[in-house]
Design a protein around this motif. Structure first.
Motif, PDB file in Angstrom:
ATOM      1  N   LEU A 127       7.317   9.110  14.832  1.00  0.00           N
ATOM      2  CA  LEU A 127       7.688   9.316  13.440  1.00  0.00           C
ATOM      3  C   LEU A 127       8.358   8.082  12.849  1.00  0.00           C
ATOM      4  O   LEU A 127       8.072   7.676  11.718  1.00  0.00           O
ATOM      5  CB  LEU A 127       8.630  10.525  13.326  1.00  0.00           C
ATOM      6  N   ASN A 128       9.250   7.488  13.623  1.00  0.00           N
ATOM      7  CA  ASN A 128       9.963   6.328  13.106  1.00  0.00           C
ATOM      8  C   ASN A 128       9.010   5.153  12.872  1.00  0.00           C
ATOM      9  O   ASN A 128       9.132   4.426  11.881  1.00  0.00           O
ATOM     10  CB  ASN A 128      11.068   5.927  14.084  1.00  0.00           C
ATOM     11  N   ARG A 129       8.068   4.981  13.782  1.00  0.00           N
ATOM     12  CA  ARG A 129       7.082   3.913  13.602  1.00  0.00           C
ATOM     13  C   ARG A 129       6.211   4.175  12.369  1.00  0.00           C
ATOM     14  O   ARG A 129       5.920   3.254  11.587  1.00  0.00           O
ATOM     15  CB  ARG A 129       6.207   3.798  14.852  1.00  0.00           C
ATOM     16  N   ALA A 130       5.806   5.429  12.159  1.00  0.00           N
ATOM     17  CA  ALA A 130       4.987   5.767  10.996  1.00  0.00           C
ATOM     18  C   ALA A 130       5.759   5.533   9.698  1.00  0.00           C
ATOM     19  O   ALA A 130       5.211   5.024   8.717  1.00  0.00           O
ATOM     20  CB  ALA A 130       4.526   7.214  11.082  1.00  0.00           C
ATOM     21  N   LEU A 131       7.040   5.900   9.685  1.00  0.00           N
ATOM     22  CA  LEU A 131       7.863   5.639   8.506  1.00  0.00           C
ATOM     23  C   LEU A 131       8.014   4.144   8.255  1.00  0.00           C
ATOM     24  O   LEU A 131       7.992   3.688   7.105  1.00  0.00           O
ATOM     25  CB  LEU A 131       9.249   6.274   8.705  1.00  0.00           C
ATOM     26  N   GLN A 132       8.152   3.386   9.332  1.00  0.00           N
ATOM     27  CA  GLN A 132       8.275   1.935   9.190  1.00  0.00           C
ATOM     28  C   GLN A 132       7.001   1.348   8.594  1.00  0.00           C
ATOM     29  O   GLN A 132       7.054   0.463   7.727  1.00  0.00           O
ATOM     30  CB  GLN A 132       8.572   1.303  10.553  1.00  0.00           C
ATOM     31  N   LEU A 133       5.841   1.823   9.034  1.00  0.00           N
ATOM     32  CA  LEU A 133       4.578   1.329   8.503  1.00  0.00           C
ATOM     33  C   LEU A 133       4.425   1.660   7.021  1.00  0.00           C
ATOM     34  O   LEU A 133       3.899   0.862   6.240  1.00  0.00           O
ATOM     35  CB  LEU A 133       3.407   1.894   9.308  1.00  0.00           C
ATOM     36  N   VAL A 134       4.881   2.851   6.608  1.00  0.00           N
ATOM     37  CA  VAL A 134       4.854   3.211   5.186  1.00  0.00           C
ATOM     38  C   VAL A 134       5.738   2.276   4.387  1.00  0.00           C
ATOM     39  O   VAL A 134       5.348   1.777   3.324  1.00  0.00           O
ATOM     40  CB  VAL A 134       5.293   4.681   4.991  1.00  0.00           C
ATOM     41  N   GLU A 135       6.933   2.022   4.898  1.00  0.00           N
ATOM     42  CA  GLU A 135       7.857   1.133   4.192  1.00  0.00           C
ATOM     43  C   GLU A 135       7.270  -0.277   4.066  1.00  0.00           C
ATOM     44  O   GLU A 135       7.372  -0.911   3.006  1.00  0.00           O
ATOM     45  CB  GLU A 135       9.197   1.086   4.920  1.00  0.00           C
ATOM     46  N   GLU A 136       6.652  -0.778   5.130  1.00  0.00           N
ATOM     47  CA  GLU A 136       6.042  -2.103   5.076  1.00  0.00           C
ATOM     48  C   GLU A 136       4.899  -2.134   4.061  1.00  0.00           C
ATOM     49  O   GLU A 136       4.734  -3.123   3.316  1.00  0.00           O
ATOM     50  CB  GLU A 136       5.541  -2.497   6.464  1.00  0.00           C
ATOM     51  N   ALA A 137       4.103  -1.060   4.027  1.00  0.00           N
ATOM     52  CA  ALA A 137       2.996  -1.006   3.064  1.00  0.00           C
ATOM     53  C   ALA A 137       3.525  -0.947   1.632  1.00  0.00           C
ATOM     54  O   ALA A 137       2.927  -1.534   0.714  1.00  0.00           O
ATOM     55  CB  ALA A 137       2.112   0.203   3.355  1.00  0.00           C
ATOM     56  N   GLN A 138       4.635  -0.243   1.410  1.00  0.00           N
ATOM     57  CA  GLN A 138       5.246  -0.212   0.076  1.00  0.00           C
ATOM     58  C   GLN A 138       5.702  -1.602  -0.351  1.00  0.00           C
ATOM     59  O   GLN A 138       5.523  -1.999  -1.505  1.00  0.00           O
ATOM     60  CB  GLN A 138       6.430   0.763   0.075  1.00  0.00           C
ATOM     61  N   GLN A 139       6.290  -2.342   0.579  1.00  0.00           N
ATOM     62  CA  GLN A 139       6.734  -3.702   0.272  1.00  0.00           C
ATOM     63  C   GLN A 139       5.551  -4.609  -0.057  1.00  0.00           C
ATOM     64  O   GLN A 139       5.618  -5.424  -0.990  1.00  0.00           O
ATOM     65  CB  GLN A 139       7.530  -4.253   1.452  1.00  0.00           C
ATOM     66  N   GLU A 140       4.454  -4.462   0.693  1.00  0.00           N
ATOM     67  CA  GLU A 140       3.266  -5.265   0.419  1.00  0.00           C
ATOM     68  C   GLU A 140       2.689  -4.942  -0.961  1.00  0.00           C
ATOM     69  O   GLU A 140       2.255  -5.842  -1.683  1.00  0.00           O
ATOM     70  CB  GLU A 140       2.212  -5.014   1.502  1.00  0.00           C
ATOM     71  N   LEU A 141       2.697  -3.656  -1.323  1.00  0.00           N
ATOM     72  CA  LEU A 141       2.166  -3.264  -2.627  1.00  0.00           C
ATOM     73  C   LEU A 141       3.023  -3.825  -3.752  1.00  0.00           C
ATOM     74  O   LEU A 141       2.496  -4.285  -4.780  1.00  0.00           O
ATOM     75  CB  LEU A 141       2.096  -1.745  -2.724  1.00  0.00           C
ATOM     76  N   ARG A 142       4.347  -3.799  -3.569  1.00  0.00           N
ATOM     77  CA  ARG A 142       5.222  -4.365  -4.601  1.00  0.00           C
ATOM     78  C   ARG A 142       5.021  -5.874  -4.743  1.00  0.00           C
ATOM     79  O   ARG A 142       5.041  -6.417  -5.849  1.00  0.00           O
ATOM     80  CB  ARG A 142       6.690  -4.059  -4.269  1.00  0.00           C
ATOM     81  N   ALA A 143       4.804  -6.539  -3.611  1.00  0.00           N
ATOM     82  CA  ALA A 143       4.633  -7.997  -3.646  1.00  0.00           C
ATOM     83  C   ALA A 143       3.265  -8.390  -4.192  1.00  0.00           C
ATOM     84  O   ALA A 143       3.133  -9.411  -4.884  1.00  0.00           O
ATOM     85  CB  ALA A 143       4.825  -8.578  -2.244  1.00  0.00           C
ATOM     86  N   GLU A 144       2.231  -7.591  -3.892  1.00  0.00           N
ATOM     87  CA  GLU A 144       0.871  -7.937  -4.310  1.00  0.00           C
ATOM     88  C   GLU A 144       0.102  -6.654  -4.621  1.00  0.00           C
ATOM     89  O   GLU A 144      -0.571  -6.091  -3.750  1.00  0.00           O
ATOM     90  CB  GLU A 144       0.161  -8.712  -3.196  1.00  0.00           C
ATOM     91  N   PRO A 145       0.228  -6.137  -5.836  1.00  0.00           N
ATOM     92  CA  PRO A 145      -0.416  -4.870  -6.188  1.00  0.00           C
ATOM     93  C   PRO A 145      -1.933  -5.023  -6.364  1.00  0.00           C
ATOM     94  O   PRO A 145      -2.415  -5.430  -7.415  1.00  0.00           O
ATOM     95  CB  PRO A 145       0.265  -4.476  -7.501  1.00  0.00           C
ATOM     96  N   THR A 146      -2.666  -4.721  -5.318  1.00  0.00           N
ATOM     97  CA  THR A 146      -4.128  -4.801  -5.354  1.00  0.00           C
ATOM     98  C   THR A 146      -4.708  -3.496  -4.837  1.00  0.00           C
ATOM     99  O   THR A 146      -3.989  -2.626  -4.322  1.00  0.00           O
ATOM    100  CB  THR A 146      -4.632  -5.957  -4.465  1.00  0.00           C
ATOM    101  N   ARG A 147      -6.020  -3.366  -4.976  1.00  0.00           N
ATOM    102  CA  ARG A 147      -6.684  -2.168  -4.468  1.00  0.00           C
ATOM    103  C   ARG A 147      -6.473  -2.033  -2.969  1.00  0.00           C
ATOM    104  O   ARG A 147      -6.246  -0.937  -2.452  1.00  0.00           O
ATOM    105  CB  ARG A 147      -8.178  -2.223  -4.783  1.00  0.00           C
ATOM    106  N   LEU A 148      -6.537  -3.150  -2.256  1.00  0.00           N
ATOM    107  CA  LEU A 148      -6.390  -3.103  -0.802  1.00  0.00           C
ATOM    108  C   LEU A 148      -4.995  -2.647  -0.385  1.00  0.00           C
ATOM    109  O   LEU A 148      -4.843  -1.844   0.540  1.00  0.00           O
ATOM    110  CB  LEU A 148      -6.704  -4.472  -0.204  1.00  0.00           C
ATOM    111  N   THR A 149      -3.964  -3.165  -1.062  1.00  0.00           N
ATOM    112  CA  THR A 149      -2.605  -2.757  -0.679  1.00  0.00           C
ATOM    113  C   THR A 149      -2.334  -1.309  -1.066  1.00  0.00           C
ATOM    114  O   THR A 149      -1.611  -0.602  -0.356  1.00  0.00           O
ATOM    115  CB  THR A 149      -1.558  -3.685  -1.321  1.00  0.00           C
TER     116      THR A 149
END
Length: 301
Positions: A127-149
């Motif tokens: 669970l903690n790893r999955a939450l970490q991956l969500v948080e990292e993906a949120q940061q990537e989307l904020r930094a570069e909002p694209t269809r892929l992110t």
């Protein structure tokens, strides 16, 4: 499968902990008891869930290399207890070595499938790893909002909620009395668009006196989202007005505010007046509530 965009709050239950009592040097397993609900916005700090299960009072900050070697050797030699697996997995988790921790915990679960400590730590790590991956993906989307992110974030959120459902069901299977697990299970099912299953989970939780107000509040919010307005108002009303036991103050207020807003939005003026009056009983000096009530009193029924 219909997928609803996940809100910032990710509900996960903190599972039962194993309580040990020692009498004359004999370790006796005590019944498993429920812990409190935990609302997680981010992955937990290491000290909150890794060190919490660690024996003794130390941490894993300065583990000498020799200790890694000793524990790895003990694991390869197939120890008679789960302790070497747990200690080594905690060290790896503390250092962020997720694959090594997974390898050790997978070995442990094969050897000790009925160990609550092994199951708990393995599930928490997932669970903690999955939450970490969500948080990292949120940061990537904020930094570069694209269809892929955006797609990456949605994929991580789906995987998190599928895992949350799996963990809740596993824990309920091990401990059917842990009714509180129905609440995060409902949140995971709702995200996946499985609304009727989520409603059923919350209704089961609302039958348990300590949980009924919180479950009824969450049920009202879910029913409101799917525009089942009379049922939503009924759930909010029950969340606010349970007597045995009475709801916590913040739950009562949240339920009354939600009921008042919903009733006013659908022009149910008489109901909206009643809920605002009940809010004023809680906060009699609230000028905004007094003005709101006056407007409702002036409005035609």
């Amino acid at each position: 499968m219909e997928v609803r965009r996940m809100e910032p709050i990710a509900l996960v239950i903190r599972p039962v902990t194993r309580l040990r009592a020692t009498f004359a040097g004999l370790g006796t397993m005590q019944p498993l008891t429920p812990d409190d609900l935990l609302i997680r916005h981010k992955p937990l700090e290491d000290s909150q869930w890794i060190n919490r299960l660690a024996p003794g009072k130390g941490t894993f900050r300065d583990v000498p290399l020799e200790r890694f070697q000793v524990l790895e050797r003990q694991v390869r030699e197939i120890p008679l207890t789960e302790d070497p697996y747990l200690e080594l997995a905690r060290i790896y988790l503390h250092r962020g070595r997720w694959q090594d921790a997974k390898r050790i915990l997978d070995l442990a679960i094969e050897r000790f499938p009925d160990s609550e400590d092994v199951n708990y730590l393995r599930e928490e790590a997932q669970l903690n790893r999955a939450l970490q991956l969500v948080e990292e993906a949120q940061q990537e989307l904020r930094a570069e909002p694209t269809r892929l992110t955006r797609e990456k974030l949605q994929r991580c959120e789906i995987e998190l909620n599928v895992l949350r459902e799996k963990v809740c069901r596993q824990r309920l299977q091990r401990h059917p009395d842990q009714v509180a697990l129905q609440i995060p299970l409902a949140a995971a099912l709702e995200y996946q668009g499985r609304i009727e299953e989520a409603i059923d989970c919350l209704r089961q939780a609302s039958d348990d006196p300590p949980l009924r107000a919180q479950a009824a509040l969450q049920l009202g919010r879910l029913l409101e989202r799917v525009e089942r307005i009379p049922e939503a108002l009924s759930a909010y009303r029950r969340a606010a007005l349970f007597r045995r036991p009475p709801p916590q103050a913040e739950i009562r207020r949240a339920a009354l505010e939600a009921a008042a807003d919903l009733a006013e939005r659908y022009s149910l003026v008489d109901s909206a007046r009643r809920y605002v009056e009940m809010l004023l009983e809680i906060e009699p000096d609230d000028a905004v509530l007094r003005l709101r009530l006056q407007k409702l009193l002036d409005a035609p029924l």
